[in-house]
Design an enzyme around this catalytic site. Structure first.
Site, PDB file in Angstrom:
ATOM      1  N   HIS A   1      -9.263   1.016   5.028  1.00 29.57           N
ATOM      2  CA  HIS A   1      -7.864   0.964   5.766  1.00 29.57           C
ATOM      3  C   HIS A   1      -8.090   2.147   7.132  1.00 29.57           C
ATOM      4  O   HIS A   1      -9.068   2.975   6.785  1.00 29.57           O
ATOM      5  CB  HIS A   1      -7.032   1.541   4.983  1.00 29.57           C
ATOM      6  CG  HIS A   1      -5.478   1.878   5.297  1.00 29.57           C
ATOM      7  ND1 HIS A   1      -4.925   2.706   6.380  1.00 29.57           N
ATOM      8  CD2 HIS A   1      -4.388   0.880   5.213  1.00 29.57           C
ATOM      9  CE1 HIS A   1      -3.882   2.272   6.765  1.00 29.57           C
ATOM     10  NE2 HIS A   1      -3.635   1.112   5.921  1.00 29.57           N
TER      11      HIS A   1
ATOM     12  N   ASN B   1       0.862  -1.065   0.064  1.00 32.64           N
ATOM     13  CA  ASN B   1       0.009   0.115  -0.048  1.00 32.64           C
ATOM     14  C   ASN B   1       0.937   1.178  -0.072  1.00 32.64           C
ATOM     15  O   ASN B   1       1.462   1.517   0.990  1.00 32.64           O
ATOM     16  CB  ASN B   1      -0.897   0.031   1.138  1.00 32.64           C
ATOM     17  CG  ASN B   1      -1.807   1.095   1.591  1.00 32.64           C
ATOM     18  OD1 ASN B   1      -1.759   1.952   0.554  1.00 32.64           O
ATOM     19  ND2 ASN B   1      -2.234   1.338   2.465  1.00 32.64           N
ATOM     20  N   TRP B   2       0.830   1.866  -1.223  1.00 29.20           N
ATOM     21  CA  TRP B   2       1.975   3.036  -1.208  1.00 29.20           C
ATOM     22  C   TRP B   2       1.332   4.304  -0.715  1.00 29.20           C
ATOM     23  O   TRP B   2       1.894   5.532  -0.418  1.00 29.20           O
ATOM     24  CB  TRP B   2       1.951   3.389  -2.926  1.00 29.20           C
ATOM     25  CG  TRP B   2       3.222   2.421  -3.170  1.00 29.20           C
ATOM     26  CD1 TRP B   2       3.821   1.135  -2.728  1.00 29.20           C
ATOM     27  CD2 TRP B   2       4.076   2.735  -4.548  1.00 29.20           C
ATOM     28  NE1 TRP B   2       4.773   0.860  -3.628  1.00 29.20           N
ATOM     29  CE2 TRP B   2       4.892   1.697  -4.682  1.00 29.20           C
ATOM     30  CE3 TRP B   2       4.122   3.820  -5.482  1.00 29.20           C
ATOM     31  CZ2 TRP B   2       5.975   1.481  -5.619  1.00 29.20           C
ATOM     32  CZ3 TRP B   2       4.984   3.390  -6.422  1.00 29.20           C
ATOM     33  CH2 TRP B   2       5.869   2.675  -6.449  1.00 29.20           C
ATOM     34  N   LYS B   3      -0.034   4.298  -0.102  1.00 30.63           N
ATOM     35  CA  LYS B   3      -0.737   5.246   0.542  1.00 30.63           C
ATOM     36  C   LYS B   3      -0.192   6.599  -0.308  1.00 30.63           C
ATOM     37  O   LYS B   3      -0.243   6.439  -1.610  1.00 30.63           O
ATOM     38  CB  LYS B   3      -0.136   5.565   1.778  1.00 30.63           C
ATOM     39  CG  LYS B   3      -0.249   4.264   2.705  1.00 30.63           C
ATOM     40  CD  LYS B   3       0.144   4.588   4.174  1.00 30.63           C
ATOM     41  CE  LYS B   3      -0.001   3.031   4.634  1.00 30.63           C
ATOM     42  NZ  LYS B   3       0.171   3.050   6.078  1.00 30.63           N
TER      43      LYS B   3
ATOM     44  N   GLY C   1       2.892  -1.271   4.250  1.00 25.58           N
ATOM     45  CA  GLY C   1       2.902   0.101   3.975  1.00 25.58           C
ATOM     46  C   GLY C   1       4.484   0.632   3.699  1.00 25.58           C
ATOM     47  O   GLY C   1       4.920   0.347   2.365  1.00 25.58           O
ATOM     48  N   GLY C   2       5.108   1.246   4.358  1.00 22.85           N
ATOM     49  CA  GLY C   2       6.618   1.784   4.145  1.00 22.85           C
ATOM     50  C   GLY C   2       7.457   0.969   3.572  1.00 22.85           C
ATOM     51  O   GLY C   2       8.113   1.383   2.318  1.00 22.85           O
TER      52      GLY C   2
ATOM     53  N   GLU D   1      -6.530   4.416   8.050  1.00 22.29           N
ATOM     54  CA  GLU D   1      -6.354   5.962   7.674  1.00 22.29           C
ATOM     55  C   GLU D   1      -7.583   6.430   7.176  1.00 22.29           C
ATOM     56  O   GLU D   1      -7.708   7.875   7.026  1.00 22.29           O
ATOM     57  CB  GLU D   1      -5.142   5.863   6.732  1.00 22.29           C
ATOM     58  CG  GLU D   1      -3.871   5.800   7.689  1.00 22.29           C
ATOM     59  CD  GLU D   1      -2.713   5.362   6.928  1.00 22.29           C
ATOM     60  OE1 GLU D   1      -2.566   5.292   5.697  1.00 22.29           O
ATOM     61  OE2 GLU D   1      -1.784   4.800   7.599  1.00 22.29           O
TER      62      GLU D   1
ATOM     63  N   GLU E   1      -4.738  -4.914  10.688  1.00 24.59           N
ATOM     64  CA  GLU E   1      -3.944  -3.943  10.728  1.00 24.59           C
ATOM     65  C   GLU E   1      -4.186  -3.366  12.264  1.00 24.59           C
ATOM     66  O   GLU E   1      -4.868  -2.493  12.200  1.00 24.59           O
ATOM     67  CB  GLU E   1      -3.788  -2.885   9.866  1.00 24.59           C
ATOM     68  CG  GLU E   1      -3.506  -3.608   8.159  1.00 24.59           C
ATOM     69  CD  GLU E   1      -2.897  -2.612   7.336  1.00 24.59           C
ATOM     70  OE1 GLU E   1      -1.864  -2.956   6.992  1.00 24.59           O
ATOM     71  OE2 GLU E   1      -3.826  -1.519   7.122  1.00 24.59           O
TER      72      GLU E   1
ATOM     73  N   GLY F   1       3.162   2.043  10.754  1.00 25.39           N
ATOM     74  CA  GLY F   1       3.989   3.105  10.591  1.00 25.39           C
ATOM     75  C   GLY F   1       4.878   3.416  11.821  1.00 25.39           C
ATOM     76  O   GLY F   1       5.478   4.491  11.844  1.00 25.39           O
TER      77      GLY F   1
ATOM     78  N   SER G   1       3.738  -2.596  10.139  1.00 22.17           N
ATOM     79  CA  SER G   1       5.309  -2.507  10.418  1.00 22.17           C
ATOM     80  C   SER G   1       5.870  -3.809   9.899  1.00 22.17           C
ATOM     81  O   SER G   1       6.743  -4.430  10.832  1.00 22.17           O
ATOM     82  CB  SER G   1       5.730  -2.339  11.887  1.00 22.17           C
ATOM     83  OG  SER G   1       5.310  -0.806  12.084  1.00 22.17           O
TER      84      SER G   1
HETATM   85  P1  13P Z   1       3.495   0.217   7.380  1.00 19.49           P
HETATM   86  O1  13P Z   1       4.049  -1.087   6.937  1.00 19.49           O
HETATM   87  O2  13P Z   1       4.211   1.395   7.034  1.00 19.49           O
HETATM   88  O3  13P Z   1       3.460   0.027   9.024  1.00 19.49           O
HETATM   89  O4  13P Z   1       2.023   0.590   6.974  1.00 19.49           O
HETATM   90  C1  13P Z   1       0.997  -0.594   7.185  1.00 19.49           C
HETATM   91  C2  13P Z   1      -0.033  -0.329   6.376  1.00 19.49           C
HETATM   92  O5  13P Z   1      -0.993   0.817   6.762  1.00 19.49           O
HETATM   93  C3  13P Z   1      -0.481  -1.083   5.025  1.00 19.49           C
HETATM   94  O6  13P Z   1      -1.836  -0.917   4.758  1.00 19.49           O
END
Ligand code: 13P
Length: 250
Positions: free
Chosen positions: A98, A12-14, A234-235, A100, A168, A174, A213
């Site tokens: 998600h 997920n590149w957000k 994510g990251g 977020e 999640e 993050g 993470s």
């Molecule tokens: P991180 O891997 O950066 O913690 O993010 C997880 C995430 O929100 C994937 O959707």
């Protein structure tokens, strides 16, 4: 016994990525060729890159998906992207619910369910996210929260080919913090029992992803957990080397 469920490693590149980032997607697609016989991989770039990313990965095993879609099919919804538009841009999956968007944009589980329904109707795989906040975890309410989110967000009669659940924990996203391996195992077993209660036998086949993470250096121990059938990253999905390290671990 561990179920034979083909893993899915999704990135997920957000709100990250511009045109030049497509080269990372090309490198991921290239590196995936050594692993595509045993798992599926997906990158969800921002909506602006969907069509270009799909063109870039044409003929490879790397799937492209969106990070959200509208609760509606079409019409006067300025700024929304419909599930059919994701398909039209070459996407085959969409993340819905998600945290977020649940926490940051006030989306309810009812919204998430509508989005998942629109996605599946359009032929997309819906990756439905659930997860407790830090306060809910500290209050000992994790299972109650996850069960309610599942009951309210997962469309009735969902099929394993069309729906994926991503767990999640909000406090793990993050932050570099993850639940212990025992806790991930316990909660994924709980989610498995819950989706079997909701969907019957089909719930045994649903892919359950862990997210929060996940990095190349903790992916192997997470991948080894029964009822973890992949990851939502994510990251560490932004750099091809990091993401391919996670793919390798699964
Ligand atoms: P991180 O891997 O950066 O913690 O993010 C997880 C995430 O929100 C994937 O959707």
């Amino acid at each position: 016994m561990r179920q034979q469920i083909r893993p899915l490693v999704a990135g997920n590149w957000k709100m990250n990525g511009l045109g030049p980032s497509l080269s990372e997607i090309a490198l991921i697609a290239e590196g995936l060729s050594d692993h595509q016989h045993r798992l599926d991989a997906l990158i969800c770039p921002p909506a602006t890159l969907l069509a270009a990313a799909s063109a870039k990965t044409a003929g490879t095993a790397l799937a492209i998906g969106a990070q959200d879609c509208s609760t509606e099919t079409h019409g006067a919804y300025t700024g929304d992207v419909s599930a059919a538009m994701v398909v039209d841009s070459g996407g085959s999956a969409v993340i819905v619910g998600h945290s977020e968007r649940r926490q940051g944009r006030g989306e309810t589980s009812a919204d998430v369910k509508r989005k998942a329904e629109r996605a599946v109707e359009a032929g997309l795989q819906a990756i439905i996210c659930i997860g407790e906040t830090e306060q809910e975890m500290l209050d000992g309410r994790t299972e109650e929260v996850l069960l309610r989110q599942l009951q309210e967000s997962v469309p009735a009669g969902s099929q394993a080919v069309a729906v994926v659940i991503a767990y999640e924990p909000v406090w793990a996203i993050g932050t570099g913090r993850t639940p212990s391996i025992d806790n991930i195992a316990k909660l994924h077993a709980f989610i498995r029992r819950s989706v079997i209660d909701l969907l019957g036998d089909e719930g045994r086949k649903l892919r359950l992803l862990y997210g929060g993470s996940v990095k190349a250096d903790n992916a192997a121990e997470i991948a080894a957990i029964e009822d973890v059938n992949g990851a939502l990253v994510g990251g560490a999905s932004l750099k091809s080397g990091d993401f391919l390290g996670i793919i390798k671990a699964f």
